[in-house]
Design a protein around this motif. Structure first.
Motif, PDB file in Angstrom:
ATOM      1  N   PHE A   8       3.665   0.846   2.633  1.00 53.68           N
ATOM      2  CA  PHE A   8       3.742  -0.411   3.573  1.00 53.68           C
ATOM      3  C   PHE A   8       3.351  -1.779   2.908  1.00 53.68           C
ATOM      4  CE2 PHE A   8       2.962   2.223   7.635  1.00 53.68           C
ATOM      5  CZ  PHE A   8       2.463   3.259   7.084  1.00 53.68           C
ATOM      6  N   ALA A  56      -2.284  12.448   5.563  1.00 52.78           N
ATOM      7  CA  ALA A  56      -3.493  12.751   5.986  1.00 52.78           C
ATOM      8  C   ALA A  56      -4.404  12.106   4.990  1.00 52.78           C
ATOM      9  CB  ALA A  56      -3.673  14.229   5.910  1.00 52.78           C
ATOM     10  N   GLU A  57      -3.998  10.932   4.211  1.00 56.83           N
ATOM     11  CA  GLU A  57      -4.926  10.075   3.498  1.00 56.83           C
ATOM     12  C   GLU A  57      -4.782   8.806   3.924  1.00 56.83           C
ATOM     13  OE1 GLU A  57      -4.260  12.650  -0.577  1.00 56.83           O
ATOM     14  OE2 GLU A  57      -4.131  10.568  -0.560  1.00 56.83           O
ATOM     15  N   GLY A  58      -5.994   7.624   3.589  1.00 57.08           N
ATOM     16  CA  GLY A  58      -5.904   6.340   3.900  1.00 57.08           C
ATOM     17  C   GLY A  58      -4.751   5.818   2.801  1.00 57.08           C
ATOM     18  N   PRO A  59      -4.460   4.653   3.339  1.00 58.67           N
ATOM     19  CA  PRO A  59      -3.488   3.687   2.359  1.00 58.67           C
ATOM     20  C   PRO A  59      -4.381   3.382   1.020  1.00 58.67           C
ATOM     21  CG  PRO A  59      -3.493   2.715   4.567  1.00 58.67           C
ATOM     22  CD  PRO A  59      -4.547   3.683   4.482  1.00 58.67           C
ATOM     23  N   LYS A  81       0.782   5.199   0.937  1.00 57.99           N
ATOM     24  CA  LYS A  81       0.081   6.164   1.775  1.00 57.99           C
ATOM     25  C   LYS A  81       0.791   7.808   1.952  1.00 57.99           C
ATOM     26  CE  LYS A  81      -1.674   6.915   6.537  1.00 57.99           C
ATOM     27  NZ  LYS A  81      -1.326   8.373   6.437  1.00 57.99           N
ATOM     28  N   TYR A 120       0.948  -1.179   0.035  1.00 53.71           N
ATOM     29  CA  TYR A 120      -0.096  -0.036   0.066  1.00 53.71           C
ATOM     30  C   TYR A 120       0.877   1.198   0.044  1.00 53.71           C
ATOM     31  CZ  TYR A 120      -4.267  -2.832   1.263  1.00 53.71           C
ATOM     32  OH  TYR A 120      -5.335  -3.517   1.312  1.00 53.71           O
TER      33      TYR A 120
END
Lengths: 114, 115
Positions: A89, A41-44, A38, A36
């Protein structure tokens, strides 16, 4: 007990060159692996995955390699672009749990310099 | 085609208050996962739910934390009597089916700050 490890907290590469991000795991029951990306301030965001029956999966500029005997996987990005700068990640799926929960590494911050 | 929605995006609470975090999965997805990311760490699994059922809560702290995914409406992660150590980013993910090879799609997260 860190079952998924990304030992390099950060990586810096020049635009156009290859970025190689590494990930090690300890649990031999893991049989599905994901990467992932990222941004702050955002999601993966899902990038690419590989199952344990394969040793390579490719999608455009992204290739994931899996070495089961070494319990090691890597993500190759080529050519690297400034927009690839983010935290990456690696995650593994715990096959013994049968719920699909993901075990994440600590992340590697990639900086691609123009 | 909306992705996973989470609200609020930011939440500030004083110690002892309650925090309620909401997650609406992607359309067609009936499986919801909650993860927590502490500063400088990776994401840690908390709980996995299907509609009206908690399937795996092995990552949830035993006290003060609860989760639900009702038949109608979003999934809720509830933290009672918050403490400073609860300050973190909480991410929800959804998938269309269960299974160890299903990709999970994440929402933007709720950043909880406990004063």
């Amino acid at each position: 007990d860190q079952q998924v490890k990304q030992n390099s907290p950060s990586l810096s590469v020049q635009e156009g060159r290859i970025s190689i991000l590494n990930c090690d795991y300890t649990n031999s029951m893991f049989d599905y692996f994901l990467w992932y990306k990222k941004y702050p301030a955002e999601g993966p965001t899902f990038l690419i995955s590989i199952s344990s029956i394969k040793d390579k999966n490719e999608d455009g500029r992204f290739t994931v390699f899996l070495n089961k005997s070494a319990k090691h996987l890597s993500l190759h990005i080529v050519p690297s672009q400034p927009g690839d700068s983010a935290v990456y990640f690696c995650a593994a799926s715990d096959g013994s749990s049968n719920t699909g929960k993901l075990i994440f590494g600590q992340g590697t911050t990639l900086q691609v310099k123009p | 085609n909306a992705g996973v929605m989470q609200n609020p995006r930011h939440l500030v609470r004083r110690r002892g208050q309650e925090a309620r975090l909401r997650c609406s999965p992607m359309k067609g997805h009936s499986h919801v996962y909650w993860y927590r990311q502490l500063p400088e760490e990776g994401l840690k699994f908390m709980v996995y739910l299907q509609k009206e059922n908690i399937i795996d809560e092995s990552g949830m702290p035993k006290e003060r934390f609860s989760a639900e995914f009702p038949k109608e409406g979003p999934s809720i992660l509830r933290i009672q009597q918050v403490v400073r150590g609860d300050s973190a980013a909480y991410f929800c993910a959804s998938s269309p089916r269960t299974g160890i090879m299903e990709t999970q799609y994440f929402g933007p997260g709720t950043r909880l700050l406990v004063l």
